[in-house]
Design an enzyme around this catalytic site. Sequence first.
Site, PDB file in Angstrom:
ATOM      1  N   GLU A 105       0.886  -1.154   0.022  1.00 55.85           N
ATOM      2  CA  GLU A 105       0.038   0.041   0.047  1.00 55.85           C
ATOM      3  C   GLU A 105       1.028   1.186   0.024  1.00 55.85           C
ATOM      4  O   GLU A 105       2.163   1.106   0.293  1.00 55.85           O
ATOM      5  CB  GLU A 105      -0.911   0.100   1.151  1.00 55.85           C
ATOM      6  CG  GLU A 105      -2.451  -0.311   1.021  1.00 55.85           C
ATOM      7  CD  GLU A 105      -3.174   0.727   0.377  1.00 55.85           C
ATOM      8  OE1 GLU A 105      -2.479   1.657  -0.550  1.00 55.85           O
ATOM      9  OE2 GLU A 105      -4.512   0.939   0.576  1.00 55.85           O
ATOM     10  N   ASP A 109      -4.354   5.145   6.517  1.00 55.75           N
ATOM     11  CA  ASP A 109      -5.037   6.194   7.146  1.00 55.75           C
ATOM     12  C   ASP A 109      -6.108   5.821   8.259  1.00 55.75           C
ATOM     13  O   ASP A 109      -5.682   5.515   9.142  1.00 55.75           O
ATOM     14  CB  ASP A 109      -5.568   7.114   6.088  1.00 55.75           C
ATOM     15  CG  ASP A 109      -6.306   8.378   6.555  1.00 55.75           C
ATOM     16  OD1 ASP A 109      -5.677   8.809   7.650  1.00 55.75           O
ATOM     17  OD2 ASP A 109      -6.961   9.049   5.597  1.00 55.75           O
ATOM     18  N   PHE A 158      -2.284  15.897   4.778  1.00 56.01           N
ATOM     19  CA  PHE A 158      -2.555  15.218   3.293  1.00 56.01           C
ATOM     20  C   PHE A 158      -1.130  15.306   2.337  1.00 56.01           C
ATOM     21  O   PHE A 158      -0.788  16.359   2.106  1.00 56.01           O
ATOM     22  CB  PHE A 158      -3.591  15.877   2.460  1.00 56.01           C
ATOM     23  CG  PHE A 158      -4.100  15.102   1.345  1.00 56.01           C
ATOM     24  CD1 PHE A 158      -4.823  13.998   1.608  1.00 56.01           C
ATOM     25  CD2 PHE A 158      -3.579  15.430   0.070  1.00 56.01           C
ATOM     26  CE1 PHE A 158      -5.327  13.033   0.368  1.00 56.01           C
ATOM     27  CE2 PHE A 158      -3.967  14.591  -1.049  1.00 56.01           C
ATOM     28  CZ  PHE A 158      -4.931  13.382  -0.874  1.00 56.01           C
ATOM     29  N   ARG A 171       1.326  12.115  -8.849  1.00 51.39           N
ATOM     30  CA  ARG A 171       1.753  10.834  -8.559  1.00 51.39           C
ATOM     31  C   ARG A 171       3.257  10.739  -9.157  1.00 51.39           C
ATOM     32  O   ARG A 171       4.018   9.918  -8.411  1.00 51.39           O
ATOM     33  CB  ARG A 171       1.015   9.677  -9.220  1.00 51.39           C
ATOM     34  CG  ARG A 171      -0.290   9.438  -8.978  1.00 51.39           C
ATOM     35  CD  ARG A 171      -1.083   8.175  -9.191  1.00 51.39           C
ATOM     36  NE  ARG A 171      -2.275   8.184  -9.349  1.00 51.39           N
ATOM     37  CZ  ARG A 171      -2.918   7.727  -8.176  1.00 51.39           C
ATOM     38  NH1 ARG A 171      -2.351   7.298  -7.127  1.00 51.39           N
ATOM     39  NH2 ARG A 171      -4.328   7.380  -8.394  1.00 51.39           N
TER      40      ARG A 171
HETATM   41  P1  5GP Z   1      -7.658   4.365   4.678  1.00 55.98           P
HETATM   42  O1  5GP Z   1      -8.794   3.429   4.185  1.00 55.98           O
HETATM   43  O2  5GP Z   1      -6.771   3.646   5.586  1.00 55.98           O
HETATM   44  O3  5GP Z   1      -8.332   5.698   5.349  1.00 55.98           O
HETATM   45  O4  5GP Z   1      -7.078   4.922   3.306  1.00 55.98           O
HETATM   46  C1  5GP Z   1      -6.169   4.376   2.663  1.00 55.98           C
HETATM   47  C2  5GP Z   1      -6.367   5.042   1.279  1.00 55.98           C
HETATM   48  O5  5GP Z   1      -6.525   6.599   1.285  1.00 55.98           O
HETATM   49  C3  5GP Z   1      -4.857   5.382   0.612  1.00 55.98           C
HETATM   50  O6  5GP Z   1      -4.766   4.022  -0.092  1.00 55.98           O
HETATM   51  C4  5GP Z   1      -5.135   6.641  -0.217  1.00 55.98           C
HETATM   52  O7  5GP Z   1      -5.535   6.346  -1.190  1.00 55.98           O
HETATM   53  C5  5GP Z   1      -5.803   7.579   0.420  1.00 55.98           C
HETATM   54  N1  5GP Z   1      -5.147   8.463   1.448  1.00 55.98           N
HETATM   55  C6  5GP Z   1      -5.021   8.496   2.697  1.00 55.98           C
HETATM   56  N2  5GP Z   1      -4.448   9.388   3.170  1.00 55.98           N
HETATM   57  C7  5GP Z   1      -3.579  10.314   2.220  1.00 55.98           C
HETATM   58  C8  5GP Z   1      -3.074  11.335   1.963  1.00 55.98           C
HETATM   59  O8  5GP Z   1      -2.388  11.865   2.793  1.00 55.98           O
HETATM   60  N3  5GP Z   1      -2.871  11.539   0.640  1.00 55.98           N
HETATM   61  C9  5GP Z   1      -2.908  10.889  -0.253  1.00 55.98           C
HETATM   62  N4  5GP Z   1      -2.762  11.042  -1.598  1.00 55.98           N
HETATM   63  N5  5GP Z   1      -4.215   9.786  -0.251  1.00 55.98           N
HETATM   64  C10 5GP Z   1      -4.163   9.330   1.025  1.00 55.98           C
END
Ligand code: 5GP
Length: 181
Positions: A105, A109, A158, A171
Amino acid sequence: MTPQTAVHPALNRVLFDEETLRARIKELGAQITRDYAGKRLVVVGVLKGSVIFLADLLRAIGPAVDVETDFVAVSSYAGTASTGAIRTLLDLRQSPEGKHLLLIEDIVDTGLTLTSLTETLRAHHPSSLEVCTLLDKTECRKVPFTPKYVGFKIPNEFVVGFGLDYDERYRQLPCVGVLKI
Ligand code: 5GP
């Protein structure tokens, strides 16, 4: 250029520059090589954010591991806020049953995506299932989730670059930085 100097006008600041990322990914590759030496390992990239990390990590895994590569895609964020909806958009090409799986991954988050994905994959009885994430926002969890391999823990900001996007942009940046909002 110091790590604090912005390399792109969209960034407030750089958290990890190319050299720092390269060094840490090398360490992760060495750790994974030790842990899976003599085994066949299916390295599964979670699209799309993991692709740049995955490309570097794969090349940091030594020949002691017999590596297969596959991908999954799940729905993720639009903009900077979680939609909460997690859908599988692309599944593994082969059944994970009896295999050693390592999910790759970009960032953990809330933990919702990987909790859901690992539960789904575990239902197919892999021999083992672990997660390797480049970044971990540990303070943002909505559900408890602890990846085995973590590149860097980061605060609740972020970030973009090195595969991570904001609505499909940034990206390509060679570093990880905090987006100007
Ligand atoms: P989770 O389900 O753990 O909240 O989210 C994981 C996904 O959220 C990551 O694979 C990513 O796509 C997105 N995400 C979470 N935080 C960030 C961040 O700070 N920047 C970006 N670009 N994507 C994030």
